[in-house]
Scaffold this active site. Structure first.
Site, PDB file in Angstrom:
ATOM      1  N   GLY A 129       0.827  -1.209   0.000  1.00  0.00           N
ATOM      2  CA  GLY A 129       0.000   0.000   0.000  1.00  0.00           C
ATOM      3  C   GLY A 129       0.851   1.245   0.000  1.00  0.00           C
ATOM      4  N   PRO A 130       0.217   2.405  -0.172  1.00  0.00           N
ATOM      5  CA  PRO A 130       0.965   3.672  -0.214  1.00  0.00           C
ATOM      6  C   PRO A 130       1.669   3.943   1.124  1.00  0.00           C
ATOM      7  CG  PRO A 130      -1.358   3.984  -0.750  1.00  0.00           C
ATOM      8  CD  PRO A 130      -1.220   2.589  -0.313  1.00  0.00           C
ATOM      9  N   PRO A 131       2.611   4.872   1.138  1.00  0.00           N
ATOM     10  CA  PRO A 131       3.311   5.172   2.378  1.00  0.00           C
ATOM     11  C   PRO A 131       2.372   5.775   3.420  1.00  0.00           C
ATOM     12  CG  PRO A 131       4.348   6.280   0.493  1.00  0.00           C
ATOM     13  CD  PRO A 131       3.083   5.685   0.007  1.00  0.00           C
ATOM     14  N   GLY A 132       2.676   5.507   4.675  1.00  0.00           N
ATOM     15  CA  GLY A 132       1.929   6.162   5.750  1.00  0.00           C
ATOM     16  C   GLY A 132       0.559   5.598   6.012  1.00  0.00           C
ATOM     17  N   VAL A 133       0.269   4.373   5.523  1.00  0.00           N
ATOM     18  CA  VAL A 133      -1.044   3.805   5.813  1.00  0.00           C
ATOM     19  C   VAL A 133      -0.974   2.827   6.985  1.00  0.00           C
ATOM     20  CG1 VAL A 133      -2.027   4.089   3.527  1.00  0.00           C
ATOM     21  CG2 VAL A 133      -0.721   2.048   4.044  1.00  0.00           C
ATOM     22  N   GLY A 134       0.188   2.734   7.611  1.00  0.00           N
ATOM     23  CA  GLY A 134       0.261   1.941   8.831  1.00  0.00           C
ATOM     24  C   GLY A 134       0.800   0.534   8.651  1.00  0.00           C
ATOM     25  N   LYS A 135       1.514   0.267   7.559  1.00  0.00           N
ATOM     26  CA  LYS A 135       2.047  -1.089   7.340  1.00  0.00           C
ATOM     27  C   LYS A 135       3.066  -1.433   8.416  1.00  0.00           C
ATOM     28  CE  LYS A 135       3.528  -0.011   3.202  1.00  0.00           C
ATOM     29  NZ  LYS A 135       3.144   1.395   3.148  1.00  0.00           N
ATOM     30  N   THR A 136       4.014  -0.519   8.604  1.00  0.00           N
ATOM     31  CA  THR A 136       5.049  -0.771   9.596  1.00  0.00           C
ATOM     32  C   THR A 136       4.451  -0.879  10.982  1.00  0.00           C
ATOM     33  OG1 THR A 136       6.367   0.689   8.252  1.00  0.00           O
ATOM     34  CG2 THR A 136       7.328  -0.016  10.316  1.00  0.00           C
TER      35      THR A 136
ATOM     36  N   LYS B 104      -7.973   5.564  -6.998  1.00  0.00           N
ATOM     37  CA  LYS B 104      -8.302   6.693  -7.871  1.00  0.00           C
ATOM     38  C   LYS B 104      -9.555   7.410  -7.384  1.00  0.00           C
ATOM     39  CE  LYS B 104      -6.225   4.873 -12.094  1.00  0.00           C
ATOM     40  NZ  LYS B 104      -6.486   4.171 -13.339  1.00  0.00           N
TER      41      LYS B 104
ATOM     42  N   SER C   7      -4.492   4.265 -18.794  1.00  0.00           N
ATOM     43  CA  SER C   7      -5.770   4.672 -18.221  1.00  0.00           C
ATOM     44  C   SER C   7      -6.109   6.134 -18.471  1.00  0.00           C
ATOM     45  CB  SER C   7      -5.802   4.364 -16.727  1.00  0.00           C
ATOM     46  OG  SER C   7      -4.895   5.201 -16.065  1.00  0.00           O
TER      47      SER C   7
HETATM   48  P1  ADP Z   1       3.899   2.750   6.380  1.00  0.00           P
HETATM   49  O1  ADP Z   1       4.740   1.707   6.965  1.00  0.00           O
HETATM   50  O2  ADP Z   1       2.668   2.209   5.711  1.00  0.00           O
HETATM   51  O3  ADP Z   1       4.605   3.704   5.480  1.00  0.00           O
HETATM   52  P2  ADP Z   1       3.633   3.671   9.088  1.00  0.00           P
HETATM   53  O4  ADP Z   1       3.325   2.366   9.697  1.00  0.00           O
HETATM   54  O5  ADP Z   1       4.992   4.202   9.277  1.00  0.00           O
HETATM   55  O6  ADP Z   1       3.304   3.648   7.542  1.00  0.00           O
HETATM   56  O7  ADP Z   1       2.560   4.718   9.575  1.00  0.00           O
HETATM   57  C1  ADP Z   1       2.766   6.089   9.718  1.00  0.00           C
HETATM   58  C2  ADP Z   1       2.067   6.635  10.932  1.00  0.00           C
HETATM   59  O8  ADP Z   1       0.669   6.601  10.769  1.00  0.00           O
HETATM   60  C3  ADP Z   1       2.339   5.838  12.182  1.00  0.00           C
HETATM   61  O9  ADP Z   1       2.552   6.731  13.218  1.00  0.00           O
HETATM   62  C4  ADP Z   1       1.074   5.039  12.410  1.00  0.00           C
HETATM   63  O10 ADP Z   1       0.870   4.774  13.752  1.00  0.00           O
HETATM   64  C5  ADP Z   1       0.021   5.953  11.833  1.00  0.00           C
HETATM   65  N1  ADP Z   1      -1.108   5.182  11.296  1.00  0.00           N
HETATM   66  C6  ADP Z   1      -1.261   4.755  10.046  1.00  0.00           C
HETATM   67  N2  ADP Z   1      -2.425   4.091   9.884  1.00  0.00           N
HETATM   68  C7  ADP Z   1      -3.047   4.118  11.077  1.00  0.00           C
HETATM   69  C8  ADP Z   1      -4.294   3.608  11.554  1.00  0.00           C
HETATM   70  N3  ADP Z   1      -5.136   2.944  10.772  1.00  0.00           N
HETATM   71  N4  ADP Z   1      -4.601   3.813  12.831  1.00  0.00           N
HETATM   72  C9  ADP Z   1      -3.767   4.495  13.633  1.00  0.00           C
HETATM   73  N5  ADP Z   1      -2.581   5.017  13.259  1.00  0.00           N
HETATM   74  C10 ADP Z   1      -2.225   4.833  11.992  1.00  0.00           C
END
Ligand code: ADP
Length: 843
Positions: free
Chosen positions: A380-387, A774, A731
């Site tokens: 998924g895109p960055p910052g969606v909470g994967k890590t 999209k 597209s």
């Molecule tokens: P990724 O690995 O997808 O790039 P991160 O895991 O580093 O993203 O997430 C970035 C920040 O956003 C973290 O501080 C994370 O806790 C927060 N975050 C992302 N998704 C959620 C969620 N669904 N609920 C709570 N916090 C979230």
């Protein structure tokens, strides 16, 4: 090198400043150098020189080279030894340095310094004759008489006496015996002083004794002291060959014309203790049989090695790592599915599908501990909470967590380590990670597997395959360790932005879980449930001090960030917290001053008054802190001219809206495309033009003079803004058609419509990927209506209900329907020619 009757060293010598170890003529010493001037001497003189002369350098003892190039030189010891550098070894571990093996030739004194940088160069005066080595022993001092002759005789006898006390069967001793007879007598003080146990201070005394007589006088007591010491030792116990080696240690590698000998290290005893500690650790590390065997072998080698040898450090480092690795250390899993669910829910808002799958995975692991299932890969895109989900998994299991960033790794030794034959070799990231966490069952997050590179140094993906394959990873062999390490207890989780660039073999081992971007509402929830409380805590603030209302959060999301995830949102909240922290701190100060001097408040007026708590961030405060909005709802503004249409694009960073602009000028039918387009996109543009030309009549499209071919007498320029970003994919087809149709007809495209879809030459609209991302992007940008290919209708089910409710969706099977929707009041020609006009006209 010959002049008046003797061999001469060059009159200008580069000087090596050493602090430890004294080189005496006739002996060979190893020096480790790492200071700037000494390093320059090696790299610019020794390694560049081609003649024998260029290998001759002056060694000045008892003088430390300054740490920095710019520092002034300390006063140099007045006497040094000219020597030949017989070996240069470079190494980068633990920091860049060279090890030089230098054989001393003769004494010299420094007459004047010629330059100090990049290395020290001096005019020198030779103090010893060099030809003594070429004249047979009997001819030189034997001829001398008087006090010197007597002294030399005494010295010789003492040396013979020392030899007599040693065991001749030890090769070192036998060699000393041979040397004693073949060397000229005047070289004996230097040679013997460097061979027997003497301190650096004593050696320095011998070096400073320029006259031969004095030299004998200085060295003789050292020799006798050694003999006395030996006698004492013999009295207490019978000398074993081991003890002799301590008296006289000869190292291999010393090169002197026809002879090999060297001085002893003073710190052998410490060394012994050290290796004993290491040995205990090796036995206590609980490693498997094979590893233990290797360690013991290396330990044996280490014991025999002198500490100054570069290999000593390598071996030592290896053994240190081996004993540190968690061969059989692990944490105990404490898995309670119910608790895990609560924890995952508490840590993360939304992402229900992902959380469900993670729980299933954990539940199966609980039932079958030796699970050899696929590796989970969050895409998924960055910052969606994967890590952060990965981190939560480790927490629910009670395991250690370690993140391995794979972005840009293009060398397989990054994963698998370097063989120990390389200088500066290291273990790979997996083994390093295990060392860091100290247990053999951590959760390893392999971050950004889609960004693995490839290079001449081998394919890191192949190495990773071995790590991830449950059939192989119980005996993963890092090149550096060279023994197998069992990785089967490690729980691997991977993350990626897109599956497109994950090597197929690797993808095959993984179960992909899509983590799409968030909607505006989800972001608001995440911000209030998680991000704001987290940021408050990180900045030492409390909810009583700072309040961010929902409206403001919405404003931050739509006007200050444009992203699929929540990372910049988190940063912006961080910025607000910092700004508020300053106010709060100022407030504190103000209240303190107030307490001290009550009248000060009246003097300072409102300025010093503490802000009212909580500080509420409204729109005005937001603008003050974050500056003017970065993104405006620009859609309506930009669609005020004919020849502009709004498309939807998918990128690994999430969905995006994309404007397509077209203009027409006088010319001869050329098409210009700008905006870093890929081949597929360029083809879409050609397709669109061909289709519009064919159907120009039906749609009443005209050229600049009102003729039937829109391209006649005109050049077309199509541009895709955000020109620096490479774009590709089919597209954008429908968007290009709409944009050109608007240009050729002079009509405006509806400003609240965005579209996506591939086109064919016959005017059909084919399905495309990334619909969810999209549509979310369109929603973020405030679009009201989205045109999609008909066959993508099923993808709409994945959308959150509120997005579906906010947007109108028009699914189109052909371009006719697209154009009809994209223009207010439909497009001329579309309604009347309902059944594929292009089929009849073209085929
Ligand atoms: P990724 O690995 O997808 O790039 P991160 O895991 O580093 O993203 O997430 C970035 C920040 O956003 C973290 O501080 C994370 O806790 C927060 N975050 C992302 N998704 C959620 C969620 N669904 N609920 C709570 N916090 C979230």
């Amino acid at each position: 090198m010959t002049s008046d009757g003797g061999i001469q060293i060059p009159s200008r010598l580069p000087l090596l400043l050493t602090h430890e170890g004294v080189l005496l003529p006739g002996s060979t010493v190893r020096f480790s150098v790492d200071s700037p001037r000494n390093m320059h001497l090696v790299s610019q003189r020794l390694l560049r020189g081609t003649s024998l002369k260029s290998t001759i350098i002056g060694v000045i003892p008892n003088t430390r080279d300054p740490e920095h190039d710019t520092d002034d030189l300390p006063t140099l010891h007045k006497i040094g030894t000219a020597g030949i550098a017989v070996q240069v070894v470079g190494s980068n571990w633990p920091k860049p340095h060279y090890t030089l093996l230098i054989t001393g030739l003769c004494r010299f004194s420094v007459s004047s310094l010629l330059k100090e940088r990049p290395f020290v160069l001096a005019e020198v005066e030779q103090l010893d004759k060099l030809d003594q080595y070429t004249i047979p022993a009997t001819e030189s001092v034997a001829a001398e008489d008087g006090e010197l002759g007597e002294l030399s005789q005494k010295f010789y006898q003492a040396a013979v006496q020392l030899l007599g006390m040693l065991d001749m069967s030890v090769p070192v001793v036998a060699k000393f015996r041979r040397l004693l007879d073949s060397l000229p007598r005047e070289t004996l003080p230097d040679v013997v002083a460097s061979m027997i146990r003497t301190s650096n201070k004593e050696k320095l005394q011998v070096l400073d004794a320029v006259s031969l007589e004095e030299r004998f006088k200085k060295a003789l007591p050292m020799l006798t002291k050694q003999i006395e010491g030996l006698k004492l030792l013999q009295k207490t116990r019978k000398i074993s060959p081991d003890n002799e080696k301590r008296v006289l240690s000869v190292r291999k590698g010393g090169v002197f014309p026809g002879r090999q000998f060297n001085l002893d290290g003073d710190d052998e005893d410490e060394d012994g203790d050290d290796t004993a500690v290491l040995e205990r650790k090796v036995h206590g590390a609980n490693m498997p049989e094979a590893a233990l065997r290797v360690c013991l072998k290396e330990l044996k080698r280490l014991k025999k090695m002198p500490q100054s040898m570069p290999e000593y450090a390598l071996t030592r480092n290896y053994l240190d790592l081996m004993v540190e690795l968690p061969w059989s250390k692990s944490t105990k899993d404490c898995l309670d599915i119910r608790a895990a669910r609560t924890l995952l829910d508490n840590d993360h808002y939304a992402m229900d599908k992902l959380k469900r799958r993670v729980l299933e995975y954990l539940a199966v692991r609980q039932l079958k501990t030796t699970l050899k299932g696929p590796i989970l890969c969050f895409v998924g895109p960055p910052g969606v909470g994967k890590t952060s989900v990965g981190r939560s998994i480790a927490r629910t299991l009670g395991r250690e967590f370690h993140r391995i960033a794979l972005g840009g790794v293009c060398d397989q030794s990054d994963i698998r380590g370097h063989r120990r034959t390389y200088v500066g070799s290291m273990p790979g990231r997996i083994i390093n990670g295990l060392k860091t966490v100290g247990v053999n069952n951590p959760v390893f997050l392999l971050d950004e597997v889609d960004k693995l590179g490839k290079s001449l140094q081998g394919d890191p993906a192949a190495a990773l395959l071995e790590v991830l394959d449950p059939e192989q990873n119980h005996s993963f062999t890092d090149h550096y360790l060279n023994v197998a390490f069992d990785l089967s207890q490690v729980l691997f989780i991977a993350t990626a932005n897109t599956t497109a660039t994950i090597p197929p073999a690797l993808l095959d081992r993984m179960e992909v879980l899509q983590v799409p971007g968030y909607t505006q509402e989800e972001k608001v929830e995440i911000a209030h449930r998680h991000l704001i409380p987290n940021q408050l805590e990180q900045h030492g603030l409390t909810p009583q001090q700072l309040h961010i209302p929902q409206d403001t959060t919405q404003d931050i999301i739509s006007r200050y960030t444009r992203e699929a995830g929540v990372r910049s949102l988190e940063r912006k909240i961080g910025a607000i917290c910092r700004a508020v922290a300053v106010k709060v701190a100022e407030g504190h100060r103000a209240t303190k001053t107030e307490a001290l001097t009550p009248e000060s408040q009246t003097q300072q007026g409102d300025k010093a008054a503490p802000p009212e708590m909580p500080i509420v961030i409204d729109h005005i405060a937001l603008k003050d802190i974050l500056g003017p909005p970065l993104f405006e709802m620009e859609v309506s503004e930009r669609l005020t001219l004919p020849g502009v249409a709004l498309g939807l694009a998918w990128t690994p960073l999430g969905g995006e809206i994309m404007f397509v602009e077209a203009s027409r000028m006088e010319g001869d039918g050329q098409l210009t495309l700008t905006g870093q387009l890929g081949d597929v996109m360029k083809e879409s543009a050609h397709l669109a033009i061909s289709w519009l030309r064919t159907n120009a009549k039906t749609y009443q499209l005209t050229n600049m003079m009102g003729g039937p071919d829109p391209l006649e007498g005109a050049d077309i320029h199509l541009h895709f803004p955000a020109g620096a970003v490479t774009k590709d994919g089919p597209s954008a087809g429908v968007t290009i058609v709409t944009c050109l149709a608007s240009l050729f007809s002079g009509r405006l495209v509806r400003s609240d419509v965005a579209m996506t879809g591939e086109i064919t030459l016959r005017g059909l609209v084919l399905p495309v990927g990334g619909i969810k991302d999209k549509v979310l992007a369109a929603h973020r940008a405030g679009v009201k209506c989205v045109i999609l290919p008909k066959r993508n209708e099923k993808d709409l089910e994945e959308l959150p209900a509120n997005v579906r409710a906010d947007l109108d969706f028009v699914t189109a099977g052909n371009l006719d329907e697209v154009l009809n929707t994209a223009f207010d009041g439909g497009f001329p020609g579309t309604a009347s020619t309902h059944t594929h006009p292009q089929l009849t006209s073209k085929l």
